[in-house]
Design a protein around this motif. Structure first.
Motif, PDB file in Angstrom:
ATOM      1  N   VAL A 120       0.840  -1.201   0.000  1.00  0.00           N
ATOM      2  CA  VAL A 120       0.000   0.000   0.000  1.00  0.00           C
ATOM      3  C   VAL A 120       0.871   1.245   0.000  1.00  0.00           C
ATOM      4  CG1 VAL A 120      -1.861  -1.164   1.235  1.00  0.00           C
ATOM      5  CG2 VAL A 120      -0.160   0.123   2.516  1.00  0.00           C
ATOM      6  N   THR A 121       0.275   2.334  -0.458  1.00  0.00           N
ATOM      7  CA  THR A 121       0.956   3.629  -0.433  1.00  0.00           C
ATOM      8  C   THR A 121       0.418   4.520   0.684  1.00  0.00           C
ATOM      9  OG1 THR A 121      -0.618   4.424  -2.099  1.00  0.00           O
ATOM     10  CG2 THR A 121       1.475   3.542  -2.890  1.00  0.00           C
ATOM     11  N   ASP A 122      -0.887   4.422   0.931  1.00  0.00           N
ATOM     12  CA  ASP A 122      -1.510   5.228   1.988  1.00  0.00           C
ATOM     13  C   ASP A 122      -1.488   4.435   3.292  1.00  0.00           C
ATOM     14  OD1 ASP A 122      -2.915   6.978   3.536  1.00  0.00           O
ATOM     15  OD2 ASP A 122      -4.689   7.079   2.253  1.00  0.00           O
ATOM     16  N   PHE A 162     -17.581  -8.446   3.437  1.00  0.00           N
ATOM     17  CA  PHE A 162     -17.639  -7.610   4.635  1.00  0.00           C
ATOM     18  C   PHE A 162     -16.495  -6.601   4.744  1.00  0.00           C
ATOM     19  CE2 PHE A 162     -19.598 -11.728   5.786  1.00  0.00           C
ATOM     20  CZ  PHE A 162     -20.894 -11.279   6.031  1.00  0.00           C
ATOM     21  N   GLY A 163     -15.686  -6.444   3.698  1.00  0.00           N
ATOM     22  CA  GLY A 163     -14.548  -5.544   3.780  1.00  0.00           C
ATOM     23  C   GLY A 163     -14.662  -4.205   3.087  1.00  0.00           C
ATOM     24  N   PRO A 164     -15.822  -3.814   2.508  1.00  0.00           N
ATOM     25  CA  PRO A 164     -15.883  -2.520   1.801  1.00  0.00           C
ATOM     26  C   PRO A 164     -15.584  -1.307   2.677  1.00  0.00           C
ATOM     27  CG  PRO A 164     -17.745  -3.894   1.181  1.00  0.00           C
ATOM     28  CD  PRO A 164     -17.067  -4.594   2.317  1.00  0.00           C
ATOM     29  N   SER A 165     -15.817  -1.388   3.979  1.00  0.00           N
ATOM     30  CA  SER A 165     -15.544  -0.239   4.842  1.00  0.00           C
ATOM     31  C   SER A 165     -14.044  -0.024   5.065  1.00  0.00           C
ATOM     32  CB  SER A 165     -16.242  -0.411   6.201  1.00  0.00           C
ATOM     33  OG  SER A 165     -15.773  -1.578   6.863  1.00  0.00           O
ATOM     34  N   THR A 166     -13.231  -1.021   4.713  1.00  0.00           N
ATOM     35  CA  THR A 166     -11.766  -0.913   4.824  1.00  0.00           C
ATOM     36  C   THR A 166     -11.151  -1.282   3.473  1.00  0.00           C
ATOM     37  OG1 THR A 166     -11.695  -3.188   5.646  1.00  0.00           O
ATOM     38  CG2 THR A 166     -11.732  -1.417   7.293  1.00  0.00           C
ATOM     39  N   PRO A 167     -11.293  -0.417   2.461  1.00  0.00           N
ATOM     40  CA  PRO A 167     -10.912  -0.789   1.088  1.00  0.00           C
ATOM     41  C   PRO A 167      -9.441  -1.140   0.912  1.00  0.00           C
ATOM     42  CG  PRO A 167     -11.336   1.576   1.261  1.00  0.00           C
ATOM     43  CD  PRO A 167     -11.789   0.961   2.548  1.00  0.00           C
ATOM     44  N   ASN A 168      -8.541  -0.419   1.589  1.00  0.00           N
ATOM     45  CA  ASN A 168      -7.111  -0.723   1.439  1.00  0.00           C
ATOM     46  C   ASN A 168      -6.772  -2.093   2.020  1.00  0.00           C
ATOM     47  OD1 ASN A 168      -6.209   1.823   0.253  1.00  0.00           O
ATOM     48  ND2 ASN A 168      -6.699   2.734   2.230  1.00  0.00           N
ATOM     49  N   LEU A 169      -7.273  -2.342   3.223  1.00  0.00           N
ATOM     50  CA  LEU A 169      -7.014  -3.627   3.864  1.00  0.00           C
ATOM     51  C   LEU A 169      -7.737  -4.748   3.144  1.00  0.00           C
ATOM     52  CD1 LEU A 169      -5.472  -4.751   6.292  1.00  0.00           C
ATOM     53  CD2 LEU A 169      -7.576  -4.554   7.640  1.00  0.00           C
ATOM     54  N   GLN A 170      -8.914  -4.460   2.613  1.00  0.00           N
ATOM     55  CA  GLN A 170      -9.656  -5.460   1.844  1.00  0.00           C
ATOM     56  C   GLN A 170      -8.865  -5.913   0.620  1.00  0.00           C
ATOM     57  OE1 GLN A 170     -12.927  -4.104  -0.605  1.00  0.00           O
ATOM     58  NE2 GLN A 170     -14.210  -5.832   0.037  1.00  0.00           N
ATOM     59  N   LYS A 171      -8.267  -4.961  -0.081  1.00  0.00           N
ATOM     60  CA  LYS A 171      -7.487  -5.300  -1.268  1.00  0.00           C
ATOM     61  C   LYS A 171      -6.304  -6.189  -0.914  1.00  0.00           C
ATOM     62  CE  LYS A 171      -5.044  -3.140  -5.139  1.00  0.00           C
ATOM     63  NZ  LYS A 171      -4.645  -1.840  -5.761  1.00  0.00           N
ATOM     64  N   ILE A 172      -5.617  -5.835   0.167  1.00  0.00           N
ATOM     65  CA  ILE A 172      -4.480  -6.647   0.605  1.00  0.00           C
ATOM     66  C   ILE A 172      -4.933  -8.051   0.970  1.00  0.00           C
ATOM     67  CG2 ILE A 172      -2.688  -6.885   2.364  1.00  0.00           C
ATOM     68  CD1 ILE A 172      -2.641  -3.847   2.586  1.00  0.00           C
ATOM     69  N   ALA A 173      -5.995  -8.145   1.775  1.00  0.00           N
ATOM     70  CA  ALA A 173      -6.462  -9.436   2.273  1.00  0.00           C
ATOM     71  C   ALA A 173      -6.897 -10.353   1.133  1.00  0.00           C
ATOM     72  CB  ALA A 173      -7.609  -9.223   3.256  1.00  0.00           C
ATOM     73  N   ILE A 174      -7.630  -9.811   0.176  1.00  0.00           N
ATOM     74  CA  ILE A 174      -8.117 -10.649  -0.931  1.00  0.00           C
ATOM     75  C   ILE A 174      -6.939 -11.144  -1.772  1.00  0.00           C
ATOM     76  CG2 ILE A 174      -9.442 -10.620  -3.075  1.00  0.00           C
ATOM     77  CD1 ILE A 174     -11.406  -8.738  -1.736  1.00  0.00           C
ATOM     78  N   ARG A 175      -5.971 -10.287  -2.022  1.00  0.00           N
ATOM     79  CA  ARG A 175      -4.822 -10.696  -2.834  1.00  0.00           C
ATOM     80  C   ARG A 175      -4.013 -11.784  -2.142  1.00  0.00           C
ATOM     81  NH1 ARG A 175      -1.443  -5.703  -5.067  1.00  0.00           N
ATOM     82  NH2 ARG A 175      -0.319  -7.471  -5.979  1.00  0.00           N
ATOM     83  N   ILE A 176      -3.907 -11.711  -0.826  1.00  0.00           N
ATOM     84  CA  ILE A 176      -3.113 -12.697  -0.091  1.00  0.00           C
ATOM     85  C   ILE A 176      -3.897 -13.992   0.114  1.00  0.00           C
ATOM     86  CG2 ILE A 176      -2.035 -13.214   2.130  1.00  0.00           C
ATOM     87  CD1 ILE A 176      -1.285 -10.300   2.361  1.00  0.00           C
ATOM     88  N   LEU A 177      -5.125 -13.871   0.594  1.00  0.00           N
ATOM     89  CA  LEU A 177      -5.892 -15.046   1.009  1.00  0.00           C
ATOM     90  C   LEU A 177      -6.437 -15.856  -0.163  1.00  0.00           C
ATOM     91  CD1 LEU A 177      -7.821 -13.426   3.982  1.00  0.00           C
ATOM     92  CD2 LEU A 177      -5.901 -15.012   4.121  1.00  0.00           C
ATOM     93  N   SER A 178      -6.399 -15.313  -1.347  1.00  0.00           N
ATOM     94  CA  SER A 178      -6.855 -16.069  -2.519  1.00  0.00           C
ATOM     95  C   SER A 178      -5.716 -16.778  -3.232  1.00  0.00           C
ATOM     96  CB  SER A 178      -7.569 -15.128  -3.501  1.00  0.00           C
ATOM     97  OG  SER A 178      -6.692 -14.114  -3.948  1.00  0.00           O
ATOM     98  N   GLN A 179      -4.502 -16.714  -2.653  1.00  0.00           N
ATOM     99  CA  GLN A 179      -3.338 -17.316  -3.291  1.00  0.00           C
ATOM    100  C   GLN A 179      -3.254 -18.818  -3.019  1.00  0.00           C
ATOM    101  OE1 GLN A 179      -1.001 -15.842  -5.328  1.00  0.00           O
ATOM    102  NE2 GLN A 179      -2.377 -14.086  -5.263  1.00  0.00           N
TER     103      GLN A 179
END
Length: 290
Positions: A120-122, A162-179
């Motif tokens: 992430v950048t932010d 359930f992650g739309p309220s935390t978009p940055n963390l949601q993106k990270i989690a989906i990329r990692i947990l779907s591997q």
């Protein structure tokens, strides 16, 4: 006679064999999870801890017995397998993170922070989102439906819902947990490669061959996703190490009839090349060197 004596020697042969089976079974369970059909990145860290604890329980906590085995596992785990992404996946897996016995020690948090900084950048917004997730605060994370989904959905799908309220963390989690966590998919890719690159199709260009493997393997993945759309999470307690996993075989997805259009395209390309060469021969020209 030496073989017969060895087989009938219960103390010297069968008891050590039983011990070996007991010690390796927890590791086989973990390998079964890793090499399964579902994304298992969020279960590797917890699975390794459970395997080591199971081995210690076999020896009733006698350190002189289990410690040498732990040392072997740790050397392989830390030198070749363990990466920050495993710790981050463990932390972001809702089926573990919200349990009462969840332990976010220094190793877990260090791996999580390392992954977050790289992805992430932010970072300021992401830290606030991590706090909301960790405390299960907010209208979505605190809802009963969200809590029920923690143990009923695959981790990546839970974050999608359930992650739309935390978009940055949601993106990270989906990329990692779907591997995926193994080369099982690559092995299937190789079998697809061998099926397409047969004696009848050995003149395919490398680029065309790679494109065909990519398209057909992804078609297969899509078909399996439609036919077996199971959103339930992995349950480490229910993994059966005695299943037919070690002997399962994969039938070819496409037959020669299914790939007839490839042969037809090759024949047309060869015909076009021959026609071009004949035209050059009639006109007395030669192809330019490249």
């Amino acid at each position: 006679m030496d073989v017969v004596d060895c087989i009938f020697d219960e103390l010297g042969f069968w008891i050590p064999c039983a011990e070996i089976v007991q010690v390796t079974e927890p590791l086989v369970v973990l390998l079964r999870v890793v090499d399964g059909e579902k994304p298992a990145m969020g279960y590797i860290y917890e699975g390794m801890d459970r395997a080591k604890e199971a081995i210690r329980s076999i020896y009733v906590g006698v350190e002189d017995k289990y410690r040498p085995i732990w040392d072997i596992i740790d050397r392989r785990w830390h030198n070749q397998l363990h990466r920050p992404i495993h710790a981050a996946a463990y932390y972001l897996n809702p089926s573990f993170c919200f349990r009462a016995d969840f332990k976010a020690d220094e190793e877990v948090l260090s791996g999580l922070y390392s992954v977050v900084q790289r992805m992430v950048t932010d970072t300021t917004a992401t830290l606030l989102e991590m706090d909301a997730f960790n405390n299960a605060s907010g209208a979505i994370f605190a809802s009963q439906l969200c809590k029920e989904g923690q143990t009923k959905l695959q981790p990546d799908r839970w974050w999608q819902m359930f992650g739309p309220s935390t978009p940055n963390l949601q993106k990270i989690a989906i990329r990692i947990l779907s591997q995926p966590c193994s080369a099982f998919g690559c092995e299937r890719n190789w079998s697809m490669f061998e099926h397409i690159h047969s004696k009848r199709r050995n003149r395919l260009s490398v680029e065309r061959l790679n494109d065909l493997v990519f398209v057909h393997y992804n078609l297969r993945l899509r078909t399996r996703q439609i036919l077996d759309d199971d959103s339930s999470p992995i349950t480490l307690e229910e993994v059966d190490p005695e299943s037919d996993w070690l002997t399962e075989s994969t039938d070819p997805v496409f037959t020669d009839e299914d790939l007839e259009w490839v042969d037809q395209a090759n024949r047309e390309a060869e015909a076009a090349t021959m026609a071009e060469e004949e035209d050059r021969a009639r006109s007395g020209t030669t192809p330019m060197a490249t």
